[in-house]
Write a protein that holds these residues in place. Structure first.
Motif, PDB file in Angstrom:
ATOM      1  N   LEU A 502       0.839  -1.198   0.000  1.00 18.91           N
ATOM      2  CA  LEU A 502       0.000   0.000   0.000  1.00 18.91           C
ATOM      3  C   LEU A 502       0.877   1.252   0.000  1.00 18.91           C
ATOM      4  CD1 LEU A 502      -2.781   1.333   0.181  1.00 18.91           C
ATOM      5  CD2 LEU A 502      -2.673   1.057   2.672  1.00 18.91           C
ATOM      6  N   ALA A 503       1.948   1.224   0.772  1.00  9.69           N
ATOM      7  CA  ALA A 503       2.869   2.358   0.803  1.00  9.69           C
ATOM      8  C   ALA A 503       3.477   2.601  -0.578  1.00  9.69           C
ATOM      9  CB  ALA A 503       3.975   2.098   1.824  1.00  9.69           C
ATOM     10  N   GLU A 504       3.883   1.525  -1.240  1.00  9.30           N
ATOM     11  CA  GLU A 504       4.461   1.654  -2.585  1.00  9.30           C
ATOM     12  C   GLU A 504       3.446   2.262  -3.551  1.00  9.30           C
ATOM     13  OE1 GLU A 504       5.478  -2.393  -3.320  1.00  9.30           O
ATOM     14  OE2 GLU A 504       6.844  -2.470  -1.615  1.00  9.30           O
ATOM     15  N   THR A 505       2.189   1.856  -3.424  1.00 10.17           N
ATOM     16  CA  THR A 505       1.140   2.378  -4.314  1.00 10.17           C
ATOM     17  C   THR A 505       0.957   3.875  -4.105  1.00 10.17           C
ATOM     18  OG1 THR A 505       0.042   0.216  -4.129  1.00 10.17           O
ATOM     19  CG2 THR A 505      -1.227   2.008  -5.091  1.00 10.17           C
ATOM     20  N   HIS A 506       0.960   4.309  -2.826  1.00  5.46           N
ATOM     21  CA  HIS A 506       0.850   5.743  -2.553  1.00  5.46           C
ATOM     22  C   HIS A 506       2.046   6.499  -3.126  1.00  5.46           C
ATOM     23  CE1 HIS A 506      -2.779   6.184  -0.179  1.00  5.46           C
ATOM     24  NE2 HIS A 506      -2.463   5.106   0.536  1.00  5.46           N
ATOM     25  N   PHE A 507       3.239   5.898  -3.041  1.00  3.02           N
ATOM     26  CA  PHE A 507       4.425   6.551  -3.583  1.00  3.02           C
ATOM     27  C   PHE A 507       4.260   6.780  -5.082  1.00  3.02           C
ATOM     28  CE2 PHE A 507       8.485   6.399  -5.771  1.00  3.02           C
ATOM     29  CZ  PHE A 507       9.252   7.319  -5.054  1.00  3.02           C
ATOM     30  N   HIS A 517       3.766   6.761   6.025  1.00  2.00           N
ATOM     31  CA  HIS A 517       2.837   6.339   7.077  1.00  2.00           C
ATOM     32  C   HIS A 517       2.623   4.819   7.033  1.00  2.00           C
ATOM     33  CE1 HIS A 517      -0.725   6.219   9.660  1.00  2.00           C
ATOM     34  NE2 HIS A 517      -1.333   5.535   8.703  1.00  2.00           N
ATOM     35  N   TYR A 518       2.367   4.310   5.844  1.00  2.00           N
ATOM     36  CA  TYR A 518       2.065   2.871   5.754  1.00  2.00           C
ATOM     37  C   TYR A 518       3.336   2.017   5.815  1.00  2.00           C
ATOM     38  CZ  TYR A 518      -2.782   3.990   4.945  1.00  2.00           C
ATOM     39  OH  TYR A 518      -4.066   4.447   5.114  1.00  2.00           O
ATOM     40  N   LEU A 519       4.470   2.567   5.422  1.00  5.64           N
ATOM     41  CA  LEU A 519       5.721   1.842   5.630  1.00  5.64           C
ATOM     42  C   LEU A 519       5.961   1.636   7.122  1.00  5.64           C
ATOM     43  CD1 LEU A 519       8.272   3.374   3.070  1.00  5.64           C
ATOM     44  CD2 LEU A 519       7.400   1.022   3.125  1.00  5.64           C
ATOM     45  N   MET A 536      14.973  -1.956  -6.779  1.00  8.87           N
ATOM     46  CA  MET A 536      13.686  -1.764  -7.462  1.00  8.87           C
ATOM     47  C   MET A 536      12.983  -0.534  -6.913  1.00  8.87           C
ATOM     48  SD  MET A 536      13.424  -4.257  -9.625  1.00  8.87           S
ATOM     49  CE  MET A 536      11.653  -4.322  -9.963  1.00  8.87           C
ATOM     50  N   PRO A 537      12.193   0.138  -7.760  1.00 10.39           N
ATOM     51  CA  PRO A 537      11.417   1.273  -7.267  1.00 10.39           C
ATOM     52  C   PRO A 537      10.308   0.773  -6.327  1.00 10.39           C
ATOM     53  CG  PRO A 537      10.871   0.810  -9.570  1.00 10.39           C
ATOM     54  CD  PRO A 537      12.032  -0.062  -9.208  1.00 10.39           C
ATOM     55  N   PRO A 538       9.958   1.558  -5.315  1.00 10.18           N
ATOM     56  CA  PRO A 538      10.459   2.912  -5.041  1.00 10.18           C
ATOM     57  C   PRO A 538      11.686   2.936  -4.132  1.00 10.18           C
ATOM     58  CG  PRO A 538       8.678   2.426  -3.540  1.00 10.18           C
ATOM     59  CD  PRO A 538       8.826   1.206  -4.421  1.00 10.18           C
ATOM     60  N   TYR A 539      12.164   1.746  -3.732  1.00 13.42           N
ATOM     61  CA  TYR A 539      13.212   1.717  -2.717  1.00 13.42           C
ATOM     62  C   TYR A 539      14.566   2.166  -3.266  1.00 13.42           C
ATOM     63  CZ  TYR A 539       9.474  -0.787  -0.456  1.00 13.42           C
ATOM     64  OH  TYR A 539       8.254  -1.114   0.061  1.00 13.42           O
ATOM     65  N   ASP A 540      14.762   2.096  -4.582  1.00 16.12           N
ATOM     66  CA  ASP A 540      16.007   2.618  -5.150  1.00 16.12           C
ATOM     67  C   ASP A 540      16.091   4.131  -4.958  1.00 16.12           C
ATOM     68  OD1 ASP A 540      13.920   3.159  -6.866  1.00 16.12           O
ATOM     69  OD2 ASP A 540      15.028   2.717  -8.699  1.00 16.12           O
ATOM     70  N   TYR A 541      14.930   4.774  -4.832  1.00 25.57           N
ATOM     71  CA  TYR A 541      14.885   6.212  -4.544  1.00 25.57           C
ATOM     72  C   TYR A 541      14.855   6.465  -3.032  1.00 25.57           C
ATOM     73  CZ  TYR A 541      12.781  10.811  -3.822  1.00 25.57           C
ATOM     74  OH  TYR A 541      12.507  12.078  -3.369  1.00 25.57           O
ATOM     75  N   GLN A 549      15.633   6.657   5.972  1.00 22.33           N
ATOM     76  CA  GLN A 549      16.740   6.145   6.775  1.00 22.33           C
ATOM     77  C   GLN A 549      16.421   6.219   8.260  1.00 22.33           C
ATOM     78  OE1 GLN A 549      20.014   8.549   5.435  1.00 22.33           O
ATOM     79  NE2 GLN A 549      20.163   7.530   3.430  1.00 22.33           N
ATOM     80  N   GLN A 550      15.765   7.292   8.684  1.00 22.52           N
ATOM     81  CA  GLN A 550      15.359   7.410  10.090  1.00 22.52           C
ATOM     82  C   GLN A 550      14.314   6.358  10.445  1.00 22.52           C
ATOM     83  OE1 GLN A 550      14.066  11.509  10.071  1.00 22.52           O
ATOM     84  NE2 GLN A 550      16.076  12.269  10.795  1.00 22.52           N
TER      85      GLN A 550
END
Length: 564
Positions: A502-507, A517-519, A536-541, A549-550
């Motif tokens: 869900l977090a990836e979809t919002h991104f 929030h959902y992450l 892979m996106p979105p984590y490569d960004y 990171q926090q």
């Protein structure tokens, strides 16, 4: 002794014996000649014999029917289920098609819908007579049933009948219903209808009455329904009512309470309730299974395994429990324990071909996911024994084709398995998993359209739907991904991985605040940060963003920090 035999033999008179035999034969022949052969050969005796046999069969059949009728009637007479009676309704409702009988049927249907929604294995505490088979005894156009006759006889003999009856009133747009069940307080409901929404208001009214019936007779099932609908305060109230009114079912109450606390992100409270359920009934399997899932969510693998093993000990024939524990170990990377578990299971289930075959499918699938294709093929060759044309025979053919590196034929066999049974979880998972492995996205979407998802248990839909939602994101179909992943989360709000999807979809939709929030929601529920794919996106960004990171630093263990 030998001398006596010799004396008998020396005195034996062969001639006399022959004469006796001849006399006996002559007498037998004379008896045969004296038979009434003309009567016998005319078969005049046959109708009388047949008439006697038919008469005997009819008498025995009549006696058997009388006995069966008496047994059935006695059992029916002793039955203590509730008798649903026709409701009293105003003329306005009758004109709308809601006569008293229709209302009674709709309330009963709502009750059955709630029970089905609860999906509990607990014994049903509320039986309605109209659900049971009856015999029509109508005579000369006068309606009469065996159940009605028994009801009237109990009334005549002064025995209490358990009944459900009620009335519905309407004033302007206000609908009010009163329902009375023998032995319980009156159940009331009031609903207001918006213009042209009378049918919807009545459906709410019927559902409210059905919930009231469950509250008094089976509050555990009602709590499950309320929990599914997010009505947690009402669900806990139903659980407390169960504890007050039926201490014998307290272990069920604490089981349901624990499930609600787990969904409310209180794993410690859930563990406490599950342990209380076990304390009350040590041989109750379900709290052990739920404890295993909570410990797994908390990454307490040893405790999860111990709970799984206790659950398996109480239900050793449940292959699903073995598979659940094996998948937990597999996802945790403990492949040696997975193989040890299945080797032990295969020895124990040596005589049960079906159990061995079901376990072999899951074991082989795990090896496939690890890229051990030949090892997967060997597992199936050694342990899969169900013959014939069935889902698993096609899955085996698909596995064999994969080991031969014929991926087209493999996916063809997997699709044949799905077409044979669109409700098969194994066929669905095989198609989705292997097609995604090969980046055959069109094949996955074909499976999504063909599978009969409503026939699967809700929990069985979660993983494939999550993966398909991720596929929608990869194809930039983010609206479809959003709709599907919300369905996944609605099935079980305590599972961590759908929140990351869900977090990836919002991104991808440009909503970064919702993404974070959902992450965090997924990480808080136990999602392991090492499972993020930073290529892979979105984590490569995200990996280069301070906020991400926090977030990782907040949930990573020291070991994970060192590994990164």
């Amino acid at each position: 002794m030998l001398e006596k035999v010799r004396a008998w033999w020396s005195n034996f008179n062969f001639k006399r014996a022959m004469v006796k035999t001849k006399d006996l034969s002559g007498k037998s022949w004379q008896s045969i000649k004296q038979l009434k052969w003309s009567y016998l050969l005319s078969f005049a005796w046959f109708p009388k014999l047949l008439e006697g046999l038919v008469s005997m069969v009819l008498k025995l059949g009549t006696l058997l029917l009388v006995i069966l009728f008496l047994v059935f009637f006695i059992r029916l007479f002793k039955d203590q289920g509730y008798f649903m009676q026709t409701f009293s309704v105003p003329k306005q409702l009758e004109e709308q098609g809601y006569n008293g009988q229709v209302v009674a049927i709709r309330v009963q249907e709502k009750l059955e819908e709630l029970k089905a929604q609860a999906g509990s294995v607990k014994e049903d505490s509320l039986q309605l007579k109209s659900n049971q088979q009856d015999f029509d005894l109508s005579v000369l156009g006068v309606g009469l049933s065996l159940r009605t006759l028994a009801f009237q006889m109990r009334e005549a003999l002064g025995r209490e009948n358990k009944t459900i009856h009620g009335e519905v009133t309407k004033i302007a747009n206000r609908y009010e219903a009163q329902l009375r069940m023998t032995g319980f307080p009156k159940i009331s409901s009031v609903q207001f209808a918006e213009p042209d929404q009378e049918a919807a208001a009545l459906e709410r009214l019927f559902k409210d009455l059905a919930e009231g019936m469950l509250y008094h007779t089976d509050p555990y099932r009602l709590a499950l329904v309320l929990r599914q609908e997010g009505r947690y305060e009402e669900a806990i109230m139903a659980i407390r009512y169960l504890l007050q009114t039926n201490p014998a079912e307290a272990h069920w109450a604490y089981l349901g309470w624990g499930a609600m606390l787990r969904e409310l992100n209180d794993p410690e409270g859930a563990i406490e309730k599950y342990k209380k359920s076990i304390e009350l009934k040590p041989d109750f399997r379900l709290p052990y299974t739920n404890l295993a899932y909570i410990y797994q969510q908390m990454d307490e693998v040893d405790l999860a395994i111990a709970a799984f093993r206790r659950s398996i000990a109480l239900d050793p024939g449940n292959i699903g429990l073995y598979n659940s524990m094996a998948w937990m170990l597999h996802n945790h990377g403990d492949f040696a324990q997975v193989d040890s578990l299945y080797n032990e299971l295969m020895l124990r289930e040596r005589g049960d071909a079906e159990a061995r075959s079901m376990a072999a499918i899951s074991w082989a699938e795990m090896k496939f996911q690890r890229g051990e294709f030949q090892a997967a093929r060997k597992v199936l060759d050694d342990h899969y024994t169900i013959a014939g044309e069935n889902v698993f025979s096609y899955l085996i053919k698909g596995v064999a084709a994969f080991t031969d590196q014929d991926t087209t034929r493999a996916l063809g066999h997997f699709m044949e398995a799905l077409e044979l049974d669109p409700t098969s979880q194994s066929a669905i998972n095989a198609n989705v998993d292997f097609a995604l492995m090969l980046n055959k996205h069109d094949h996955v979407l074909k499976v999504y359209r063909k599978a009969k998802w409503d026939k699967l248990e809700a929990s069985q839909r979660m993983t494939p739907w999550n993966r398909i939602a991720m596929l929608f994101n990869a194809r930039e179909q983010h609206d479809s991904a959003m709709v599907l992943i919300k369905k996944v989360i609605a099935i079980d709000t305590t599972v961590s991985y759908p929140y990351t999807t869900l977090a990836e979809t919002h991104f991808f939709q440009g909503q970064k605040d919702s993404c974070y929030h959902y992450l965090e929601k997924g990480l808080a529920l136990g999602f392991n940060p090492v499972n993020f794919d930073y290529t892979m996106p979105p984590y490569d960004y995200l990996k280069d963003q301070l906020q991400f990171q926090q977030l990782l630093a907040k949930y990573q263990t020291k070991e994970e920090e060192l590994s990164n």
